[in-house]
Design a protein around this motif. Structure first.
Motif, PDB file in Angstrom:
ATOM      1  N   UNK A  37       0.811  -1.220   0.000  1.00 22.60           N
ATOM      2  CA  UNK A  37       0.000   0.000   0.000  1.00 22.60           C
ATOM      3  C   UNK A  37       0.839   1.262   0.000  1.00 22.60           C
ATOM      4  N   UNK A  38       2.087   1.154  -0.494  1.00 25.13           N
ATOM      5  CA  UNK A  38       2.995   2.292  -0.526  1.00 25.13           C
ATOM      6  C   UNK A  38       3.473   2.538  -1.949  1.00 25.13           C
ATOM      7  N   UNK A  39       4.407   3.477  -2.109  1.00 21.63           N
ATOM      8  CA  UNK A  39       4.939   3.824  -3.428  1.00 21.63           C
ATOM      9  C   UNK A  39       6.317   3.206  -3.634  1.00 21.63           C
ATOM     10  N   UNK A  40       6.648   2.955  -4.907  1.00 21.49           N
ATOM     11  CA  UNK A  40       7.985   2.498  -5.282  1.00 21.49           C
ATOM     12  C   UNK A  40       8.751   3.729  -5.755  1.00 21.49           C
ATOM     13  N   UNK A  41       9.826   4.070  -5.041  1.00 20.30           N
ATOM     14  CA  UNK A  41      10.580   5.292  -5.348  1.00 20.30           C
ATOM     15  C   UNK A  41      12.016   4.928  -5.684  1.00 20.30           C
ATOM     16  N   UNK A  42      12.513   5.489  -6.801  1.00 14.09           N
ATOM     17  CA  UNK A  42      13.907   5.254  -7.195  1.00 14.09           C
ATOM     18  C   UNK A  42      14.777   6.226  -6.392  1.00 14.09           C
ATOM     19  N   UNK A  43      15.585   5.671  -5.462  1.00 15.25           N
ATOM     20  CA  UNK A  43      16.397   6.528  -4.591  1.00 15.25           C
ATOM     21  C   UNK A  43      17.827   6.687  -5.080  1.00 15.25           C
ATOM     22  N   UNK A  44      18.337   5.734  -5.853  1.00 21.02           N
ATOM     23  CA  UNK A  44      19.701   5.827  -6.390  1.00 21.02           C
ATOM     24  C   UNK A  44      19.673   5.440  -7.874  1.00 21.02           C
ATOM     25  N   UNK A  45      19.354   6.387  -8.758  1.00 21.62           N
ATOM     26  CA  UNK A  45      19.214   6.067 -10.180  1.00 21.62           C
ATOM     27  C   UNK A  45      20.527   5.737 -10.883  1.00 21.62           C
ATOM     28  N   UNK A  46      21.669   6.175 -10.336  1.00 24.31           N
ATOM     29  CA  UNK A  46      22.944   5.956 -11.026  1.00 24.31           C
ATOM     30  C   UNK A  46      23.579   4.615 -10.684  1.00 24.31           C
ATOM     31  N   UNK A  47      23.076   3.948  -9.650  1.00 23.03           N
ATOM     32  CA  UNK A  47      23.657   2.658  -9.246  1.00 23.03           C
ATOM     33  C   UNK A  47      23.366   1.584 -10.288  1.00 23.03           C
ATOM     34  N   UNK A  48      24.144   0.511 -10.281  1.00 23.86           N
ATOM     35  CA  UNK A  48      23.942  -0.624 -11.191  1.00 23.86           C
ATOM     36  C   UNK A  48      23.593  -1.842 -10.365  1.00 23.86           C
ATOM     37  N   UNK A  49      22.435  -2.397 -10.404  1.00 23.86           N
ATOM     38  CA  UNK A  49      21.178  -1.847 -10.948  1.00 23.86           C
ATOM     39  C   UNK A  49      20.645  -0.726 -10.050  1.00 23.86           C
ATOM     40  N   UNK A  50      19.719   0.096 -10.585  1.00 25.43           N
ATOM     41  CA  UNK A  50      19.179   1.206  -9.796  1.00 25.43           C
ATOM     42  C   UNK A  50      18.514   0.705  -8.506  1.00 25.43           C
ATOM     43  N   UNK A  51      18.616   1.508  -7.451  1.00 22.48           N
ATOM     44  CA  UNK A  51      18.045   1.117  -6.163  1.00 22.48           C
ATOM     45  C   UNK A  51      16.682   1.773  -5.996  1.00 22.48           C
ATOM     46  N   UNK A  52      15.667   0.940  -5.706  1.00 18.99           N
ATOM     47  CA  UNK A  52      14.318   1.433  -5.460  1.00 18.99           C
ATOM     48  C   UNK A  52      13.911   1.051  -4.041  1.00 18.99           C
ATOM     49  N   UNK A  53      13.076   1.884  -3.450  1.00 17.44           N
ATOM     50  CA  UNK A  53      12.666   1.655  -2.075  1.00 17.44           C
ATOM     51  C   UNK A  53      11.154   1.754  -1.977  1.00 17.44           C
ATOM     52  N   UNK A  54      10.566   0.917  -1.135  1.00 15.88           N
ATOM     53  CA  UNK A  54       9.126   0.963  -0.915  1.00 15.88           C
ATOM     54  C   UNK A  54       8.881   1.889   0.273  1.00 15.88           C
TER      55      UNK A  54
END
Length: 164
Positions: A37-54
């Protein structure tokens, strides 16, 4: 980027409680976020692979704004205060201007000392440089010359800053 805006093939997912959920496709990560019931947010777009957080995106934006506001409170702005002199200034007037400059420097500001020339005074510009030198000398206990006296049009300017 949040939710459907994330178009990467694979992302590293961090759960709502900060635990690592591993590397998975962006669709699977989106499903995990919807289940929570939360959002998926990209917190580190430059990382390989990009890091997303709920996380709750509204709360995340609020926290960022609050941190930025706190950082702004802690920083100190330095103003430039100006002291104007004329070539035929008397000793007591010069002392008054020195005291004003001393107050400005004590408050942490920079001081711009301007020696203004009018009419015939223009012919004797270089012989009036000693006034600025005296000014700097009388403040040498608390101030240092940042920019040496320099002629600009009808005036000669010098910048003083507080000693570190």
């Amino acid at each position: 980027m949040i939710n459907e805006q994330i178009r990467d093939r694979e992302v590293r997912l961090i759960g709502a409680n900060g635990e690592q959920l591993g590397i998975m496709s962006a669709r699977d990560a989106q499903k995990h976020a919807q289940e929570a019931g939360l959002d998926l947010v990209k917190v580190a777009p430059t990382a390989k692979p990009p890091v997303c957080k709920i996380i709750d995106y509204g709360k995340y934006k609020y926290e960022l704004a609050r941190k930025e506001k706190e950082a702004k409170k802690k920083q100190k702005t330095i103003e430039i205060k100006e002291v104007r002199l004329s070539p035929n200034i008397e000793e007591n007037d010069l002392n008054t201007k020195v005291n004003n400059a001393r107050k400005f420097l004590d408050k942490g500001n920079k001081v711009k000392v301007t020696l203004r020339f009018r009419g015939r005074e223009m012919a004797h510009m270089q012989s009036s440089k000693h006034i600025l030198d005296e000014f700097a000398q009388s403040l040498s206990d608390i101030a240092v010359v940042e920019k040496a006296p320099k002629v600009e049009g009808r005036s000669m300017t010098m910048f003083l800053t507080e000693k570190r």
